[in-house]
Design a protein around this motif. Structure first.
Motif, PDB file in Angstrom:
ATOM      1  N   THR A 270       9.384  -8.749   0.079  1.00  0.00           N
ATOM      2  CA  THR A 270       9.136  -7.368  -0.178  1.00  0.00           C
ATOM      3  C   THR A 270       9.573  -6.736  -1.511  1.00  0.00           C
ATOM      4  N   SER A 271      10.641  -7.448  -2.362  1.00  0.00           N
ATOM      5  CA  SER A 271      11.823  -6.589  -3.558  1.00  0.00           C
ATOM      6  C   SER A 271      10.790  -5.505  -4.487  1.00  0.00           C
ATOM      7  N   PRO A 272       9.537  -6.597  -4.992  1.00  0.00           N
ATOM      8  CA  PRO A 272       8.833  -5.331  -5.701  1.00  0.00           C
ATOM      9  C   PRO A 272       8.440  -3.651  -4.897  1.00  0.00           C
ATOM     10  N   TYR A 273       8.339  -3.490  -3.388  1.00  0.00           N
ATOM     11  CA  TYR A 273       8.055  -3.056  -3.305  1.00  0.00           C
ATOM     12  C   TYR A 273       9.818  -1.743  -3.074  1.00  0.00           C
ATOM     13  N   ALA A 274      10.629  -2.064  -3.256  1.00  0.00           N
ATOM     14  CA  ALA A 274      12.285  -1.447  -2.854  1.00  0.00           C
ATOM     15  C   ALA A 274      12.023  -0.487  -3.543  1.00  0.00           C
ATOM     16  N   SER A 275      12.039   0.706  -2.662  1.00  0.00           N
ATOM     17  CA  SER A 275      12.869   2.348  -3.491  1.00  0.00           C
ATOM     18  C   SER A 275      14.924   1.790  -4.341  1.00  0.00           C
ATOM     19  N   ALA A 276      14.666   2.771  -5.685  1.00  0.00           N
ATOM     20  CA  ALA A 276      15.668   2.577  -6.577  1.00  0.00           C
ATOM     21  C   ALA A 276      17.038   2.947  -5.486  1.00  0.00           C
ATOM     22  N   GLN A 277      16.544   3.420  -4.660  1.00  0.00           N
ATOM     23  CA  GLN A 277      17.809   3.504  -3.818  1.00  0.00           C
ATOM     24  C   GLN A 277      18.304   2.231  -2.759  1.00  0.00           C
ATOM     25  N   ASP A 278      17.298   1.664  -2.737  1.00  0.00           N
ATOM     26  CA  ASP A 278      17.643   0.666  -1.464  1.00  0.00           C
ATOM     27  C   ASP A 278      18.061  -0.148  -2.137  1.00  0.00           C
ATOM     28  N   SER A 279      16.903  -0.682  -3.690  1.00  0.00           N
ATOM     29  CA  SER A 279      17.787  -1.987  -4.932  1.00  0.00           C
ATOM     30  C   SER A 279      19.353  -1.445  -5.403  1.00  0.00           C
ATOM     31  N   ARG A 280      19.162  -0.480  -5.062  1.00  0.00           N
ATOM     32  CA  ARG A 280      21.359  -0.471  -5.218  1.00  0.00           C
ATOM     33  C   ARG A 280      21.982  -0.428  -4.319  1.00  0.00           C
ATOM     34  N   GLN A 281      21.372  -0.431  -3.081  1.00  0.00           N
ATOM     35  CA  GLN A 281      22.240  -0.891  -1.768  1.00  0.00           C
ATOM     36  C   GLN A 281      22.215  -2.301  -1.817  1.00  0.00           C
ATOM     37  N   LEU A 282      21.215  -2.708  -2.124  1.00  0.00           N
ATOM     38  CA  LEU A 282      21.125  -4.636  -1.563  1.00  0.00           C
ATOM     39  C   LEU A 282      21.099  -5.670  -2.947  1.00  0.00           C
ATOM     40  N   LEU A 283      21.275  -4.983  -4.095  1.00  0.00           N
ATOM     41  CA  LEU A 283      21.527  -6.031  -5.114  1.00  0.00           C
ATOM     42  C   LEU A 283      23.246  -6.139  -5.513  1.00  0.00           C
ATOM     43  N   PRO A 284      24.018  -5.895  -4.286  1.00  0.00           N
ATOM     44  CA  PRO A 284      25.363  -6.137  -4.709  1.00  0.00           C
ATOM     45  C   PRO A 284      25.393  -7.293  -3.652  1.00  0.00           C
ATOM     46  N   SER A 285      24.638  -7.506  -2.101  1.00  0.00           N
ATOM     47  CA  SER A 285      24.171  -8.583  -1.616  1.00  0.00           C
ATOM     48  C   SER A 285      23.356  -9.888  -1.754  1.00  0.00           C
ATOM     49  N   ILE A 286      22.230  -9.403  -2.858  1.00  0.00           N
ATOM     50  CA  ILE A 286      22.242 -10.813  -3.768  1.00  0.00           C
ATOM     51  C   ILE A 286      22.059 -11.396  -4.977  1.00  0.00           C
TER      52      ILE A 286
ATOM     53  N   ARG B  52       1.028  -1.473  -0.167  1.00  0.00           N
ATOM     54  CA  ARG B  52       0.068   0.045  -0.188  1.00  0.00           C
ATOM     55  C   ARG B  52       1.123   1.093   0.082  1.00  0.00           C
ATOM     56  N   GLY B  53       1.517   1.550  -0.357  1.00  0.00           N
ATOM     57  CA  GLY B  53       2.903   2.185  -0.433  1.00  0.00           C
ATOM     58  C   GLY B  53       3.484   2.720   1.105  1.00  0.00           C
ATOM     59  N   ALA B  54       3.965   1.903   1.970  1.00  0.00           N
ATOM     60  CA  ALA B  54       4.900   2.637   3.295  1.00  0.00           C
ATOM     61  C   ALA B  54       6.782   2.206   2.689  1.00  0.00           C
ATOM     62  N   SER B  55       7.543   2.747   3.340  1.00  0.00           N
ATOM     63  CA  SER B  55       8.214   2.230   3.039  1.00  0.00           C
ATOM     64  C   SER B  55       8.682   1.351   3.733  1.00  0.00           C
ATOM     65  N   SER B  56      10.017   0.449   2.940  1.00  0.00           N
ATOM     66  CA  SER B  56      10.679  -0.422   3.061  1.00  0.00           C
ATOM     67  C   SER B  56      11.648  -0.417   3.705  1.00  0.00           C
ATOM     68  N   SER B  57      12.319   0.601   3.762  1.00  0.00           N
ATOM     69  CA  SER B  57      13.547   0.974   3.970  1.00  0.00           C
ATOM     70  C   SER B  57      14.593   0.400   4.945  1.00  0.00           C
ATOM     71  N   LYS B  58      13.514   0.827   5.843  1.00  0.00           N
ATOM     72  CA  LYS B  58      14.443   0.369   7.344  1.00  0.00           C
ATOM     73  C   LYS B  58      14.357  -1.211   7.424  1.00  0.00           C
ATOM     74  N   PHE B  59      13.271  -2.216   7.145  1.00  0.00           N
ATOM     75  CA  PHE B  59      13.782  -3.147   6.779  1.00  0.00           C
ATOM     76  C   PHE B  59      14.996  -3.812   5.950  1.00  0.00           C
ATOM     77  N   LEU B  60      14.809  -3.266   4.734  1.00  0.00           N
ATOM     78  CA  LEU B  60      15.823  -3.896   3.625  1.00  0.00           C
ATOM     79  C   LEU B  60      17.337  -3.266   4.201  1.00  0.00           C
ATOM     80  N   ASN B  61      17.032  -1.896   4.704  1.00  0.00           N
ATOM     81  CA  ASN B  61      19.022  -1.974   5.169  1.00  0.00           C
ATOM     82  C   ASN B  61      19.516  -2.412   6.425  1.00  0.00           C
ATOM     83  N   TYR B  62      17.872  -3.272   7.237  1.00  0.00           N
ATOM     84  CA  TYR B  62      18.381  -3.725   8.326  1.00  0.00           C
ATOM     85  C   TYR B  62      19.184  -5.675   8.021  1.00  0.00           C
ATOM     86  N   VAL B  63      18.523  -5.839   6.684  1.00  0.00           N
ATOM     87  CA  VAL B  63      18.765  -7.502   6.563  1.00  0.00           C
ATOM     88  C   VAL B  63      20.113  -7.030   6.084  1.00  0.00           C
ATOM     89  N   ASN B  64      20.018  -6.241   5.026  1.00  0.00           N
ATOM     90  CA  ASN B  64      21.262  -5.946   3.822  1.00  0.00           C
ATOM     91  C   ASN B  64      22.883  -5.559   4.664  1.00  0.00           C
TER      92      ASN B  64
END
Length: 547
Positions: free
Chosen positions: A303-319, A266-278
């Motif tokens: 969660t990945s379909p709802y990640a922001s572009a910035q979070d996606s860029r940070q998370l991709l190397p780990s993936i 519904r549009g809430a930010s997933s940044s904090k979760f994704l950054n912590y996991v990463n």
């Protein structure tokens, strides 16, 4: 014996006289001695007199404010009587103490909350009815008093209060929470205060309740959704240093990500979760318990379909790092297909948002016109390595699919010849497992095939239906085109539609994932390990002593 009966009768008669004088008096305040006599009767020995006092004390309570404290103490004393009839009458009288003196609602609700531990049906029903009466009189004061038990009360009491809220109050929220927006906001604040130390099951209960509020419904401002996310983030301890040996924290994180997913949609930010996991979890992924690794990867995929572009860029190397780990370069050990399905799905959705990030990671040549394209650098070795891993993985998958299709044929033959229900159940279970494995393999091939291009198009829509989700029904045309079992199906369903109609799969649905994670949170007395919280040891039950 005769003298005792006579004394009882005399005491009851005396109380009736007090009651009649008070009832007939126009100015009842002139008969304070009569009311004092009723209060004093609580200290006597007569059962009938005490039952009568339990009725008379509330009836005339409002006329004698100077005796209010003594009267309430007397009524509370009656709650501790051994005689069942006295206790029932005293419980029924408690709401009447507040009928014309609402300032006493918090105290009376506090006492009734303690009485919820009664196991006898009649007694418990009387307590619940009394509480509902007070909730309808003053819902704000009543809920405040009940939530104090959750926040501060003895363990056995807080559990009963939570059950009462779940069974009796939450279903009537439309009736009780008026005015709606004001009371929903007030209850939200009460819930937030109570979440400092809860079990996983309790947290899910409260979150489900909050999500049912209109202030968190469809069309509300983004900040409302963000408020719920922040509540879940707090429960997940995303500000804490991660300890890979803290299984409780891992389970809590998994369950909270599952609960947050509908809010991400519904549009809430997933940044904090994704950054912590990463930052904290993926670097020690190998050290996680085996049974939690797949759950975590499923959460990331969801969660990945709802990640922001910035979070996606940070998370991709780990993936990409994990992808290379689980995509074999040579034909050695068979890969973990369920891991690969999750990782490839996450990779596609993250790369779709920041495609040129894959140039340096995978050696692609995607042009966006930005300096981050890094087209002047040579990443050809990365491309060779990545595509070789893709080819090796695809060979493994195709060989496995041949075996799985043969196994499915064998299951069909075995089912037709099975004689007992036990044998049929066993074969059916094997069919489900094989169907799930085929879905995973189909998904992997659908996601690896586009990645061989120098500038691939990444999947950023719902084309891939993950294996643990309900299968998408295929049209008759697509089924016919694929033969008996369409191994090239890309929608994540097995081509054996006849065995796949009931959402079978090796994965688990989101609610099941939450429930399994919550089971871990509720063990060991239900309190969370490693977190500051209320100390329950030594407080003991508080079933009596209501002052």
């Amino acid at each position: 014996m005769a003298s005792d009966s006579a004394a009882d009768a005399s005491e009851v008669e005396r109380l009736y006289e007090f009651g009649e004088r008070l009832n007939e008096a126009k100015d009842k305040t002139l008969h304070e001695d009569d009311y004092q006599g009723i209060i004093e009767a609580v200290k006597g020995q007569s059962v009938k007199a005490k039952q009568l006092a339990a009725q008379l004390i509330p009836r005339f309570f409002k006329f004698f404010p100077s005796l209010a404290a003594d009267a309430m103490t007397a009524q509370f004393d009656l709650l501790e009587e051994d005689e069942f009839g006295i206790r029932i009458q005293a419980i029924r009288g408690l709401p009447l103490l507040c009928k014309d003196t609402p300032e006493h609602v918090p105290k009376i609700v506090d006492v009734l909350g303690q009485l919820l531990i009664y196991e006898e049906n009649v007694e418990r029903d009387a307590v619940q009815k009394a509480l509902m009466t007070l909730l309808r009189q003053d819902v704000k004061a009543s809920l405040t008093a009940l939530f104090k038990h959750i926040e501060q009360g003895a363990e056995n009491i807080r559990e009963k209060v939570i059950c009462f809220l779940k069974d009796k109050v939450f279903p009537l929220k439309a009736e009780l929470l008026r005015p709606q927006v004001e009371m929903e906001r007030y209850v939200t604040d009460l819930v937030k205060k109570s979440l400092q130390d809860v079990t996983g099951a309790e947290f899910k209960l409260f979150m489900d309740f909050l999500r049912s509020f209109s202030i968190f419904g469809d069309g509300v401002p983004p900040e409302n959704m963000q408020e719920l996310i922040e509540i879940i983030e707090g429960q997940a301890d995303l500000d804490a240093q991660f300890n890979v040996e803290d299984i409780d924290h891992i389970d809590r994180l998994i369950s909270c990500m599952c609960m947050a997913l509908p809010l991400f949609v519904r549009g809430a930010s997933s940044s904090k979760f994704l950054n912590y996991v990463n930052k904290h979890i993926l670097p020690v992924f190998d050290k996680l318990p085996e049974e939690r690794k797949l759950d975590l990867l499923k959460n990331l995929a969801g969660t990945s379909p709802y990640a922001s572009a910035q979070d996606s860029r940070q998370l991709l190397p780990s993936i990409v790092m994990l992808l290379k780990k689980y995509m074999p370069l040579r034909k050695t050990e068979e890969p973990k297909y369920n891991y690969l399905e999750c990782l490839l799905y996450s990779f596609h959705h993250l790369a779709h948002k920041t495609p040129n990030s894959t140039n340096s990671l995978c050696g692609y040549k995607i042009v966006t016109g930005q300096p981050s394209d890094r087209l002047g650098e040579d990443f050809s070795e990365n491309y060779r390595d990545f595509t070789e891993r893709l080819k090796s993985t695809e060979e493994f998958v195709k060989n496995s699919m041949k075996k799985l299709n043969q196994a499915m044929n064998n299951h069909d033959k075995a089912m037709s010849s099975a004689k007992t229900q036990e044998a049929k159940a066993k074969i059916k279970n094997e069919q489900q497992q094989t169907t799930s494995a085929l879905r995973i393999c189909n998904n992997i091939l659908a996601m690896t095939q586009p990645l061989h291009a120098k500038a691939p198009s990444f999947i950023g829509d719902e084309k891939i239906n993950l294996s643990w989700k309900k299968p998408v029904k295929q049209s008759s045309a697509s089924t016919a085109a694929g033969g008996k079992r369409n191994a090239s199906s890309v929608n994540g369903s097995s081509a054996s539609t006849g065995t796949n109609k009931k959402a079978r799969g090796g994965g688990i649905a989101q609610n099941q994932l939450v429930d399994r994670a919550l089971q871990g949170l509720s063990q060991g007395g239900g309190r969370r390990n490693g977190r500051a919280g209320r100390s329950w040891g030594g407080r003991g039950g508080r079933a009596r002593g209501y002052r």
